[in-house]
Write an enzyme that holds these catalytic residues in place. Structure first.
Site, PDB file in Angstrom:
ATOM      1  CG  ASP A 109      46.848  41.817 -13.202  1.00 12.35           C
ATOM      2  OD1 ASP A 109      47.449  41.591 -12.138  1.00 12.35           O
ATOM      3  OD2 ASP A 109      47.414  42.191 -14.247  1.00 12.35           O
ATOM      4  CG  ASP A 123      50.304  44.410  -9.932  1.00  4.04           C
ATOM      5  OD1 ASP A 123      51.391  43.795  -9.901  1.00  4.04           O
ATOM      6  OD2 ASP A 123      49.389  44.154 -10.727  1.00  4.04           O
TER       7      ASP A 123
END
Length: 144
Positions: A109, A123
């Site tokens: 991330d 995401d």
């Protein structure tokens, strides 16, 4: 069209994660737009928002089942275009994160708004597609 959407999401997700891994230092935020968004490399060993840390086997199983169910649903020719596009985006994002879990045991991330947990392109795509799919299922006649 479905294959192009899925392949594009996977490619863009993996390319951005590669660049984040190559140019960012772990847990060291770099402001992209001051007081709005940072780029922060994080290794997420959990689910959304860092829940269920270190449950790799469970995430792999859930991801494989989700991928199979989505592929089965995409094969149904009665579904609308929006329904298929939404599922294609979700599938591309799911595969992008699945690739990370298989390769590294965690998801990379790097998008950090400082008021929300750090996330990635996959995401984002999954979230937008889920909203689009919800709208299609709730407000469209003849939706799948």
């Amino acid at each position: 069209m479905i294959f192009i959407i899925i392949a594009s999401v996977i490619f863009l997700d993996q390319a951005t994660k590669f660049l984040a891994s190559k140019f960012l230092q772990l847990n060291n935020p770099v402001p992209l737009i001051k007081n709005f968004i940072n780029l922060t490399l994080v290794y997420n060993r959990g689910a959304a928002f860092g829940m269920f840390q270190n449950q790799l086997s469970m995430f792999l199983l859930i991801s494989f089942v989700a991928v199979i169910l989505i592929i089965c649903s995409l094969r149904d020719k009665r579904n609308s275009v929006i329904y298929k596009v939404s599922l294609s985006l979700i599938l591309g994002g799911a595969i992008g994160n699945l690739i990370d879990r298989l390769r590294f045991g965690f998801v990379i991330d790097f998008l950090d708004f400082r008021v929300w947990p750090v996330f990635n392109l996959a995401d984002s795509v999954i979230t937008v597609a889920a909203l689009l799919l919800s709208w299609e299922l709730l407000f469209k006649k003849n939706a799948a």
